[in-house]
Design a protein around this motif. Structure first.
Motif, PDB file in Angstrom:
ATOM      1  N   GLY A 137      10.384 -17.580 -23.773  1.00  0.00           N
ATOM      2  CA  GLY A 137      10.575 -16.157 -23.568  1.00  0.00           C
ATOM      3  C   GLY A 137       9.348 -15.309 -23.359  1.00  0.00           C
ATOM      4  O   GLY A 137       9.430 -14.086 -23.329  1.00  0.00           O
ATOM      5  N   ARG A 138       8.174 -15.937 -23.185  1.00  0.00           N
ATOM      6  CA  ARG A 138       6.944 -15.140 -23.101  1.00  0.00           C
ATOM      7  C   ARG A 138       6.864 -14.313 -21.823  1.00  0.00           C
ATOM      8  O   ARG A 138       6.227 -13.273 -21.810  1.00  0.00           O
ATOM      9  N   THR A 139       7.477 -14.764 -20.739  1.00  0.00           N
ATOM     10  CA  THR A 139       7.422 -14.012 -19.486  1.00  0.00           C
ATOM     11  C   THR A 139       8.822 -13.676 -18.991  1.00  0.00           C
ATOM     12  O   THR A 139       9.045 -13.535 -17.802  1.00  0.00           O
ATOM     13  N   ARG A 140       9.742 -13.538 -19.910  1.00  0.00           N
ATOM     14  CA  ARG A 140      11.117 -13.242 -19.549  1.00  0.00           C
ATOM     15  C   ARG A 140      11.504 -11.896 -20.139  1.00  0.00           C
ATOM     16  O   ARG A 140      11.028 -11.500 -21.205  1.00  0.00           O
ATOM     17  N   GLY A 141      12.388 -11.192 -19.462  1.00  0.00           N
ATOM     18  CA  GLY A 141      12.958  -9.984 -20.030  1.00  0.00           C
ATOM     19  C   GLY A 141      14.098 -10.352 -20.954  1.00  0.00           C
ATOM     20  O   GLY A 141      14.106 -11.422 -21.576  1.00  0.00           O
ATOM     21  N   ALA A 142      15.086  -9.485 -21.041  1.00  0.00           N
ATOM     22  CA  ALA A 142      16.282  -9.819 -21.816  1.00  0.00           C
ATOM     23  C   ALA A 142      16.951 -11.041 -21.177  1.00  0.00           C
ATOM     24  O   ALA A 142      16.857 -11.244 -19.965  1.00  0.00           O
ATOM     25  N   PRO A 143      17.619 -11.875 -21.962  1.00  0.00           N
ATOM     26  CA  PRO A 143      18.239 -13.099 -21.411  1.00  0.00           C
ATOM     27  C   PRO A 143      19.529 -12.796 -20.650  1.00  0.00           C
ATOM     28  O   PRO A 143      20.633 -13.160 -21.065  1.00  0.00           O
ATOM     29  N   TRP A 144      19.361 -12.156 -19.482  1.00  0.00           N
ATOM     30  CA  TRP A 144      20.527 -11.768 -18.684  1.00  0.00           C
ATOM     31  C   TRP A 144      21.317 -12.978 -18.199  1.00  0.00           C
ATOM     32  O   TRP A 144      22.508 -12.848 -17.844  1.00  0.00           O
ATOM     33  N   PHE A 145      20.672 -14.147 -18.143  1.00  0.00           N
ATOM     34  CA  PHE A 145      21.382 -15.338 -17.669  1.00  0.00           C
ATOM     35  C   PHE A 145      22.586 -15.659 -18.537  1.00  0.00           C
ATOM     36  O   PHE A 145      23.530 -16.335 -18.079  1.00  0.00           O
ATOM     37  N   LEU A 146      22.601 -15.177 -19.784  1.00  0.00           N
ATOM     38  CA  LEU A 146      23.755 -15.419 -20.644  1.00  0.00           C
ATOM     39  C   LEU A 146      24.997 -14.704 -20.110  1.00  0.00           C
ATOM     40  O   LEU A 146      26.116 -15.217 -20.210  1.00  0.00           O
ATOM     41  N   HIS A 147      24.795 -13.521 -19.544  1.00  0.00           N
ATOM     42  CA  HIS A 147      25.911 -12.829 -18.897  1.00  0.00           C
ATOM     43  C   HIS A 147      26.438 -13.664 -17.726  1.00  0.00           C
ATOM     44  O   HIS A 147      27.646 -13.746 -17.510  1.00  0.00           O
ATOM     45  N   ALA A 148      25.507 -14.268 -16.981  1.00  0.00           N
ATOM     46  CA  ALA A 148      25.915 -15.103 -15.845  1.00  0.00           C
ATOM     47  C   ALA A 148      26.721 -16.309 -16.328  1.00  0.00           C
ATOM     48  O   ALA A 148      27.771 -16.647 -15.749  1.00  0.00           O
ATOM     49  N   ALA A 149      26.252 -16.960 -17.381  1.00  0.00           N
ATOM     50  CA  ALA A 149      26.981 -18.109 -17.929  1.00  0.00           C
ATOM     51  C   ALA A 149      28.363 -17.689 -18.411  1.00  0.00           C
ATOM     52  O   ALA A 149      29.362 -18.403 -18.206  1.00  0.00           O
ATOM     53  N   ARG A 150      28.427 -16.515 -19.034  1.00  0.00           N
ATOM     54  CA  ARG A 150      29.709 -15.992 -19.502  1.00  0.00           C
ATOM     55  C   ARG A 150      30.656 -15.744 -18.333  1.00  0.00           C
ATOM     56  O   ARG A 150      31.854 -16.047 -18.396  1.00  0.00           O
ATOM     57  N   GLN A 151      30.133 -15.206 -17.222  1.00  0.00           N
ATOM     58  CA  GLN A 151      30.975 -14.940 -16.060  1.00  0.00           C
ATOM     59  C   GLN A 151      31.493 -16.231 -15.431  1.00  0.00           C
ATOM     60  O   GLN A 151      32.632 -16.294 -14.969  1.00  0.00           O
ATOM     61  N   VAL A 152      30.645 -17.279 -15.414  1.00  0.00           N
ATOM     62  CA  VAL A 152      31.097 -18.571 -14.887  1.00  0.00           C
ATOM     63  C   VAL A 152      32.232 -19.119 -15.763  1.00  0.00           C
ATOM     64  O   VAL A 152      33.232 -19.638 -15.255  1.00  0.00           O
ATOM     65  N   ALA A 153      32.091 -18.987 -17.068  1.00  0.00           N
ATOM     66  CA  ALA A 153      33.149 -19.432 -17.976  1.00  0.00           C
ATOM     67  C   ALA A 153      34.425 -18.611 -17.773  1.00  0.00           C
ATOM     68  O   ALA A 153      35.533 -19.151 -17.805  1.00  0.00           O
ATOM     69  N   ASP A 154      34.261 -17.317 -17.550  1.00  0.00           N
ATOM     70  CA  ASP A 154      35.417 -16.455 -17.334  1.00  0.00           C
ATOM     71  C   ASP A 154      36.156 -16.826 -16.043  1.00  0.00           C
ATOM     72  O   ASP A 154      37.331 -16.494 -15.890  1.00  0.00           O
ATOM     73  N   SER A 155      35.450 -17.513 -15.131  1.00  0.00           N
ATOM     74  CA  SER A 155      36.103 -17.947 -13.887  1.00  0.00           C
ATOM     75  C   SER A 155      36.989 -19.168 -14.109  1.00  0.00           C
ATOM     76  O   SER A 155      37.714 -19.580 -13.199  1.00  0.00           O
ATOM     77  N   GLY A 156      36.904 -19.759 -15.302  1.00  0.00           N
ATOM     78  CA  GLY A 156      37.742 -20.905 -15.639  1.00  0.00           C
ATOM     79  C   GLY A 156      36.995 -22.192 -15.910  1.00  0.00           C
ATOM     80  O   GLY A 156      37.604 -23.187 -16.314  1.00  0.00           O
ATOM     81  N   ALA A 157      35.672 -22.217 -15.711  1.00  0.00           N
ATOM     82  CA  ALA A 157      34.876 -23.428 -15.928  1.00  0.00           C
ATOM     83  C   ALA A 157      34.484 -23.571 -17.398  1.00  0.00           C
ATOM     84  O   ALA A 157      34.421 -22.590 -18.138  1.00  0.00           O
ATOM     85  N   ARG A 158      34.232 -24.789 -17.795  1.00  0.00           N
ATOM     86  CA  ARG A 158      33.737 -25.079 -19.144  1.00  0.00           C
ATOM     87  C   ARG A 158      32.217 -25.185 -19.065  1.00  0.00           C
ATOM     88  O   ARG A 158      31.684 -26.118 -18.450  1.00  0.00           O
ATOM     89  N   VAL A 159      31.528 -24.243 -19.689  1.00  0.00           N
ATOM     90  CA  VAL A 159      30.075 -24.120 -19.575  1.00  0.00           C
ATOM     91  C   VAL A 159      29.431 -24.459 -20.917  1.00  0.00           C
ATOM     92  O   VAL A 159      29.705 -23.807 -21.932  1.00  0.00           O
ATOM     93  N   LEU A 160      28.576 -25.472 -20.921  1.00  0.00           N
ATOM     94  CA  LEU A 160      27.876 -25.856 -22.141  1.00  0.00           C
ATOM     95  C   LEU A 160      26.395 -25.535 -22.013  1.00  0.00           C
ATOM     96  O   LEU A 160      25.659 -26.189 -21.270  1.00  0.00           O
TER      97      LEU A 160
END
Length: 297
Positions: free
Chosen positions: A86-109
Motif C-alpha cells: 500500500g505504499r504507492t496506492r490510494g484507497a483500495p478501490w479494487f475491492l469495489h471492483a471485486a464486489r461488482q464482479v461477485a454481484d454479477s454472479g461469479a464466485r470471487v476469492l
C-alpha cells in the motif's frame, strides 16, 4: 533429498550453477514448507534465486507445492490475490471492483497479506466481504456471499512464514510471486497486479505451465490489480490457455496519482474513484469470461 542439494545447484558459481527444474522446485518448496529445513538453507535458496532471477518453471513448481499444502480447495470462478503493502496506492478501490464482479454472479476469492497496511482488510469489512481463516470457511462464504477474502497467515501458516522472512533478509523473495500464483480456489481465471513490470510476463508464463485458462496481469496501483483510468495499460497473461498481451487505452484524461486519492474506502464512490472501479471491473469481467468453459475469447 535435503535442501542443500538445491542450494548447490543454484550456487555452484559461474558456469556451473543453473536454475531448478519444475520438479526440483516443487521438491525444494515441499522441504521448505515442511519446517524441517535448516533456516540458513532456506535463506540461501531464496536469496540465490533473487540474485539470478526466478524462472517460470521454478515459480510453477513452488506454486504447485504450496497449493498442495492447502486442505480441500474451494471452487472459485475468479482468483484475486492481494499482496501489496500500500505504499504507492490510494484507497483500495479494487475491492469495489471485486464486489461488482461477485454481484454479477461469479464466485470471487480474494486472498492475501498486506503487511502493516490495514486498509485492504478494513475495506473488505466495510463492503461486507467476509474475512476467512481457512479454506472451509472461505468455501462457505462463497456459497453465501459469492465473495470472500482468505487470510494467508491463517490459511497457509507455512507459506506465510516464508513470506515473513523478508523481515529477516531485508529483501523481497520469490515467495511474493508464489503467493500471487497460489490460486487456492482453483479458479480458471485470475487477475493479478504487480509493482515491478518485469514480473508480468513471469507470472503469465508460470500460469501457462500450470494450465490456467485466463489471466490478466497489470502494473496496478501499488502492486494491486487496480487499473489507473488515465493511463494506457500493458496487460499480459492468458486467453483460452494461450499466451496473450494487449495495450489497453486510457479511459479518461485524469492522470493524477492513485495515492493522491488515499483515505478510507467509501460505500458509494464518485469521480476518479468511480473511473478506477469501472476500468478494473471491466478488465476483471473480460478475464472471467475468457476463462469460462467454451469461451471464444
Amino acid at each position: 533429498m535435503k535442501l542443500d542439494t538445491y542450494v548447490a545447484l543454484l550456487g555452484r558459481g559461474p558456469g556451473r550453477s543453473r536454475s531448478l527444474t519444475r520438479a526440483e522446485a516443487r521438491a525444494a518448496m515441499e522441504i521448505m514448507l515442511s519446517g524441517s529445513a535448516d533456516p540458513e538453507a532456506v535463506g540461501a535458496i531464496l536469496m540465490l534465486m533473487r540474485m539470478k532471477g526466478e524462472t517460470a518453471d521454478e515459480i510453477a513448481g513452488f506454486a504447485e507445492a504450496a497449493q498442495a499444502h492447502l486442505s480441500a480447495p474451494v471452487i472459485a470462478d475468479l482468483d484475486w490475490p492481494s499482496y501489496a503493502a500500500g505504499r504507492t496506492r490510494g484507497a483500495p478501490w479494487f475491492l469495489h471492483a471485486a464486489r461488482q464482479v461477485a454481484d454479477s454472479g461469479a464466485r470471487v476469492l480474494l486472498h492475501g497479506w498486506n503487511g502493516k497496511d490495514d486498509s485492504v482488510r478494513d475495506g473488505a469489512r466495510a463492503l461486507g466481504i467476509p474475512l476467512c481463516g481457512s479454506i472451509t470457511e472461505a468455501g462457505a462464504a462463497l456459497d453465501t456471499h459469492r465473495i470472500a477474502y482468505l487470510m494467508l497467515e491463517n490459511a497457509h501458516p507455512s507459506l506465510f512464514a516464508l513470506l515473513q522472512l523478508r523481515e529477516v533478509l531485508g529483501l523481497r523473495s520469490c515467495v511474493n510471486t508464489v503467493c500471487r500464483m497460489l490460486n487456492p480456489g482453483r479458479a480458471k481465471a485470475s487477475v493479478q497486479g504487480v509493482f515491478h513490470p518485469s514480473y508480468r510476463l513471469l507470472q503469465a508464463d508460470a500460469a501457462h505451465l500450470l494450465g490456467w485458462q485466463a489471466l490478466s496481469v497489470i502494473k496496478g496501483g501499488g502492486g494491486e490489480f487496480e487499473r489507473h483510468p488515465g493511463k494506457q495499460v500493458d496487460a499480459f497473461g492468458l486467453r483460452r490457455g494461450q499466451p496473450w498481451q494487449d495495450r489497453l487505452p486510457a479511459l479518461s484524461e485524469d492522470t493524477s496519482r492513485l495515492q493522491d486519492h488515499a483515505g478510507p474506502l467509501v460505500p458509494v464512490p464518485s469521480g476518479f474513484a468511480q473511473d478506477v472501479i469501472a476500468g478494473t471491473t471491466s478488465l476483471a469481467l473480460e478475464t472471467l469470461a475468457a476463462g469460462a468453459p467454451g469461451s471464444e475469447a
